[in-house]
Design a protein around this motif. Structure first.
Motif, PDB file in Angstrom:
ATOM      1  N   LEU A  35     -43.869  34.982 -70.296  1.00  0.00           N
ATOM      2  CA  LEU A  35     -43.596  36.356 -69.902  1.00  0.00           C
ATOM      3  C   LEU A  35     -44.648  36.778 -68.879  1.00  0.00           C
ATOM      4  N   VAL A  36     -44.191  37.334 -67.770  1.00  0.00           N
ATOM      5  CA  VAL A  36     -45.074  37.733 -66.678  1.00  0.00           C
ATOM      6  C   VAL A  36     -45.040  39.248 -66.566  1.00  0.00           C
ATOM      7  N   GLY A  37     -46.210  39.878 -66.677  1.00  0.00           N
ATOM      8  CA  GLY A  37     -46.272  41.333 -66.682  1.00  0.00           C
ATOM      9  C   GLY A  37     -45.985  41.846 -68.088  1.00  0.00           C
ATOM     10  N   PHE A  38     -46.243  43.118 -68.305  1.00  0.00           N
ATOM     11  CA  PHE A  38     -46.023  43.695 -69.638  1.00  0.00           C
ATOM     12  C   PHE A  38     -44.846  44.643 -69.615  1.00  0.00           C
ATOM     13  N   LYS A  39     -43.757  44.167 -70.194  1.00  0.00           N
ATOM     14  CA  LYS A  39     -42.576  44.994 -70.416  1.00  0.00           C
ATOM     15  C   LYS A  39     -42.297  44.901 -71.910  1.00  0.00           C
ATOM     16  N   GLU A  40     -42.577  45.984 -72.605  1.00  0.00           N
ATOM     17  CA  GLU A  40     -42.513  45.978 -74.062  1.00  0.00           C
ATOM     18  C   GLU A  40     -41.178  45.460 -74.588  1.00  0.00           C
ATOM     19  N   ALA A  41     -40.080  45.831 -73.952  1.00  0.00           N
ATOM     20  CA  ALA A  41     -38.753  45.381 -74.414  1.00  0.00           C
ATOM     21  C   ALA A  41     -38.643  43.855 -74.394  1.00  0.00           C
ATOM     22  N   GLU A  42     -39.220  43.213 -73.367  1.00  0.00           N
ATOM     23  CA  GLU A  42     -39.200  41.751 -73.307  1.00  0.00           C
ATOM     24  C   GLU A  42     -40.113  41.146 -74.360  1.00  0.00           C
ATOM     25  N   TRP A  43     -41.250  41.769 -74.562  1.00  0.00           N
ATOM     26  CA  TRP A  43     -42.230  41.235 -75.511  1.00  0.00           C
ATOM     27  C   TRP A  43     -41.749  41.366 -76.948  1.00  0.00           C
ATOM     28  N   GLU A  44     -40.865  42.334 -77.220  1.00  0.00           N
ATOM     29  CA  GLU A  44     -40.311  42.505 -78.570  1.00  0.00           C
ATOM     30  C   GLU A  44     -39.647  41.218 -79.069  1.00  0.00           C
ATOM     31  N   ASN A  45     -39.093  40.421 -78.157  1.00  0.00           N
ATOM     32  CA  ASN A  45     -38.370  39.208 -78.547  1.00  0.00           C
ATOM     33  C   ASN A  45     -39.257  38.113 -79.106  1.00  0.00           C
ATOM     34  N   ILE A  46     -40.576  38.224 -78.968  1.00  0.00           N
ATOM     35  CA  ILE A  46     -41.456  37.165 -79.469  1.00  0.00           C
ATOM     36  C   ILE A  46     -41.833  37.328 -80.926  1.00  0.00           C
ATOM     37  N   LYS A  47     -41.527  38.487 -81.492  1.00  0.00           N
ATOM     38  CA  LYS A  47     -41.926  38.746 -82.883  1.00  0.00           C
ATOM     39  C   LYS A  47     -41.227  37.800 -83.839  1.00  0.00           C
TER      40      LYS A  47
END
Length: 116
Positions: free
Chosen positions: A104-116
């Motif tokens: 993941l490049v940059g911080f977009k919370e919606a994208e980062w949610e998928n790693i949980k």
């Protein structure tokens, strides 16, 4: 272990770190300025990400602007771009979050949610 590659003085990186901590996600922190990504790491991450290579450039950074990369990048090969990125961590968009099967490049919370 997830790698969190950031520039600690960057406010976006600070928000991303807080998000990781608040969500109980373990990570290995790496300062992109002190320990810049190597050419082989950048190549691997680019291949895994599925993103256009331009997304890996910190387009708002002073170095990007001083090197006039906005006009130079379209004429460069992928190999030239990756080699350039490896010369200075401040050219690389941050933060980077890297797992075994994602980048993941940059911080977009919606994208980062998928790693949980």
């Amino acid at each position: 272990m997830i790698k969190f590659i950031c520039y600690p003085k960057c406010t976006t990186c600070q928000r991303a770190k807080k998000w990781l901590d608040d969500n109980g996600i373990e990570y290995e922190l790496r300062d992109i300025k002190l320990d810049r990504p190597t050419l082989s790491e950048l190549t691997e991450w680019y291949d895994l990400s599925g993103l256009p290579l331009k997304k890996f450039f910190n387009t708002s950074g002073l170095l990007y602007k001083s090197l006039e990369l906005k006009t130079r990048l379209p004429e460069m090969t992928e190999e030239e771009m990756l080699t350039l990125l490896a010369t200075d961590g401040m050219l690389v968009k941050r933060p980077l979050l890297i797992g075994d099967d994602f980048v993941l490049v940059g911080f977009k919370e919606a994208e980062w949610e998928n790693i949980k």
